[in-house]
Design a protein around this motif. Structure first.
Motif, mmCIF file in Angstrom:
data_model
loop_
_atom_site.group_PDB
_atom_site.id
_atom_site.type_symbol
_atom_site.label_atom_id
_atom_site.label_comp_id
_atom_site.label_asym_id
_atom_site.label_seq_id
_atom_site.Cartn_x
_atom_site.Cartn_y
_atom_site.Cartn_z
ATOM 1 N N ALA A 158 24.776 62.056 25.272
ATOM 2 C CA ALA A 158 25.331 61.098 24.318
ATOM 3 C C ALA A 158 25.806 59.861 25.058
ATOM 4 O O ALA A 158 26.204 59.932 26.226
ATOM 5 C CB ALA A 158 26.486 61.708 23.542
ATOM 6 N N PHE A 159 25.754 58.750 24.373
ATOM 7 C CA PHE A 159 26.455 57.549 24.803
ATOM 8 C C PHE A 159 27.784 57.630 24.060
ATOM 9 O O PHE A 159 27.825 57.643 22.833
ATOM 10 C CB PHE A 159 25.683 56.283 24.412
ATOM 11 C CG PHE A 159 24.472 56.070 25.273
ATOM 12 C CD1 PHE A 159 24.562 55.341 26.438
ATOM 13 C CD2 PHE A 159 23.252 56.620 24.911
ATOM 14 C CE1 PHE A 159 23.448 55.161 27.245
ATOM 15 C CE2 PHE A 159 22.134 56.437 25.704
ATOM 16 C CZ PHE A 159 22.234 55.707 26.872
ATOM 17 N N TYR A 160 28.867 57.722 24.844
ATOM 18 C CA TYR A 160 30.164 57.993 24.254
ATOM 19 C C TYR A 160 31.170 56.931 24.645
ATOM 20 O O TYR A 160 31.480 56.784 25.823
ATOM 21 C CB TYR A 160 30.653 59.373 24.703
ATOM 22 C CG TYR A 160 32.032 59.703 24.222
ATOM 23 C CD1 TYR A 160 32.248 60.087 22.906
ATOM 24 C CD2 TYR A 160 33.121 59.618 25.074
ATOM 25 C CE1 TYR A 160 33.516 60.384 22.462
ATOM 26 C CE2 TYR A 160 34.392 59.922 24.629
ATOM 27 C CZ TYR A 160 34.575 60.299 23.320
ATOM 28 O OH TYR A 160 35.829 60.583 22.868
ATOM 29 N N ASN A 187 30.188 58.133 19.364
ATOM 30 C CA ASN A 187 29.377 59.157 20.002
ATOM 31 C C ASN A 187 27.957 59.030 19.450
ATOM 32 O O ASN A 187 27.741 59.233 18.263
ATOM 33 C CB ASN A 187 29.953 60.543 19.692
ATOM 34 C CG ASN A 187 29.228 61.643 20.422
ATOM 35 O OD1 ASN A 187 28.546 61.413 21.407
ATOM 36 N ND2 ASN A 187 29.365 62.855 19.925
ATOM 37 N N LEU A 188 27.008 58.646 20.291
ATOM 38 C CA LEU A 188 25.606 58.493 19.893
ATOM 39 C C LEU A 188 24.783 59.544 20.627
ATOM 40 O O LEU A 188 24.345 59.336 21.754
ATOM 41 C CB LEU A 188 25.102 57.091 20.227
ATOM 42 C CG LEU A 188 25.850 55.940 19.565
ATOM 43 C CD1 LEU A 188 25.380 54.611 20.125
ATOM 44 C CD2 LEU A 188 25.681 55.982 18.070
ATOM 45 N N PHE A 197 21.803 62.471 21.642
ATOM 46 C CA PHE A 197 20.363 62.750 21.649
ATOM 47 C C PHE A 197 20.142 64.006 22.479
ATOM 48 O O PHE A 197 20.998 64.387 23.269
ATOM 49 C CB PHE A 197 19.535 61.564 22.170
ATOM 50 C CG PHE A 197 19.767 61.206 23.615
ATOM 51 C CD1 PHE A 197 18.945 61.690 24.612
ATOM 52 C CD2 PHE A 197 20.808 60.356 23.973
ATOM 53 C CE1 PHE A 197 19.143 61.345 25.946
ATOM 54 C CE2 PHE A 197 21.024 60.005 25.297
ATOM 55 C CZ PHE A 197 20.192 60.495 26.285
ATOM 56 N N ILE A 209 14.641 56.566 23.459
ATOM 57 C CA ILE A 209 15.878 56.405 22.690
ATOM 58 C C ILE A 209 16.071 54.969 22.231
ATOM 59 O O ILE A 209 17.025 54.658 21.539
ATOM 60 C CB ILE A 209 17.112 56.866 23.482
ATOM 61 C CG1 ILE A 209 17.290 56.039 24.754
ATOM 62 C CG2 ILE A 209 17.048 58.352 23.773
ATOM 63 C CD1 ILE A 209 18.616 56.256 25.469
ATOM 64 N N VAL A 213 19.168 50.121 25.073
ATOM 65 C CA VAL A 213 20.626 50.203 25.048
ATOM 66 C C VAL A 213 21.158 49.107 25.968
ATOM 67 O O VAL A 213 20.742 48.996 27.120
ATOM 68 C CB VAL A 213 21.111 51.587 25.540
ATOM 69 C CG1 VAL A 213 22.627 51.659 25.541
ATOM 70 C CG2 VAL A 213 20.518 52.693 24.680
ATOM 71 N N ILE A 237 22.130 48.681 20.296
ATOM 72 C CA ILE A 237 20.936 49.531 20.298
ATOM 73 C C ILE A 237 19.844 48.838 19.500
ATOM 74 O O ILE A 237 20.107 48.216 18.476
ATOM 75 C CB ILE A 237 21.223 50.951 19.762
ATOM 76 C CG1 ILE A 237 21.805 50.913 18.356
ATOM 77 C CG2 ILE A 237 22.162 51.690 20.694
ATOM 78 C CD1 ILE A 237 22.032 52.295 17.740
ATOM 79 N N LEU A 261 18.448 56.279 19.092
ATOM 80 C CA LEU A 261 19.862 56.427 18.788
ATOM 81 C C LEU A 261 20.078 55.914 17.364
ATOM 82 O O LEU A 261 19.469 54.925 16.956
ATOM 83 C CB LEU A 261 20.704 55.630 19.779
ATOM 84 C CG LEU A 261 20.576 56.053 21.241
ATOM 85 C CD1 LEU A 261 21.401 55.127 22.131
ATOM 86 C CD2 LEU A 261 20.991 57.495 21.435
ATOM 87 N N LYS A 262 20.930 56.576 16.615
ATOM 88 C CA LYS A 262 21.125 56.235 15.203
ATOM 89 C C LYS A 262 22.448 55.510 15.008
ATOM 90 O O LYS A 262 23.508 56.044 15.336
ATOM 91 C CB LYS A 262 21.102 57.503 14.355
ATOM 92 C CG LYS A 262 19.790 58.230 14.412
ATOM 93 C CD LYS A 262 19.835 59.480 13.549
ATOM 94 C CE LYS A 262 18.550 60.241 13.705
ATOM 95 N NZ LYS A 262 18.708 61.496 14.395
ATOM 96 N N ASP A 316 25.356 57.309 13.408
ATOM 97 C CA ASP A 316 26.218 58.183 14.205
ATOM 98 C C ASP A 316 27.469 57.456 14.690
ATOM 99 O O ASP A 316 28.458 58.091 15.057
ATOM 100 C CB ASP A 316 25.460 58.760 15.401
ATOM 101 C CG ASP A 316 24.421 59.791 14.988
ATOM 102 O OD1 ASP A 316 24.571 60.397 13.908
ATOM 103 O OD2 ASP A 316 23.455 59.985 15.753
#
Length: 119
Positions: free
Chosen positions: A9-11, A34-35, A37, A47, A50, A73, A102-103, A106
């Motif tokens: 995750a990208f947090y 929190n993104l 995957f 992804i 970023v 993103i 990445l959504k 999220d």
């Protein structure tokens, strides 16, 4: 970048700048993001792009300081994917790439996360 299989995750963001005396910022818990995957063994995923940005402002003395920006993103082009694959070991260059973008949903409306459409 090669990673072991598993969840990632990208947090959130932290920001420190200790040049010229230093500053630091922490993001309140309610503003963290929190993104996530997931990567399976032996697969290649896309992804998207970023990018972390910074901003500029002034401190209480009127001096210019760097400030936290946002995490951006966006999708990538087919050519971007081909270029990235060429940087991979030759043994994986013929594998199929799974899109695992990445959504933005999220991030739950978090102002530190922005979606950009570059196509």
């Amino acid at each position: 970048m090669a990673l072991p299989a598993g969840p990632y995750a990208f947090y959130t963001l932290t920001f420190t700048n200790f040049a010229g005396g230093g500053t630091g910022y922490s993001i309140k818990k309610e503003n963290q993001f929190n993104l996530p995957f997931t990567l399976a063994k032996g697969e290649i995923i896309n992804i998207g792009k970023v990018k972390i940005t910074t901003e500029s402002g002034k401190n209480i003395f009127g001096l210019g300081v760097a400030l936290p920006g946002h995490l951006s993103i966006s999708p990538v082009t087919d050519q971007d994917i081909k270029s990235a694959i060429q940087k991979c070991p030759e043994s994986v260059r013929n594998k199929t790439v799974r899109n695992a973008f990445l959504k933005i949903e999220d991030a739950k409306g978090n102002s530190f996360v922005k979606a950009e459409n570059t196509k």
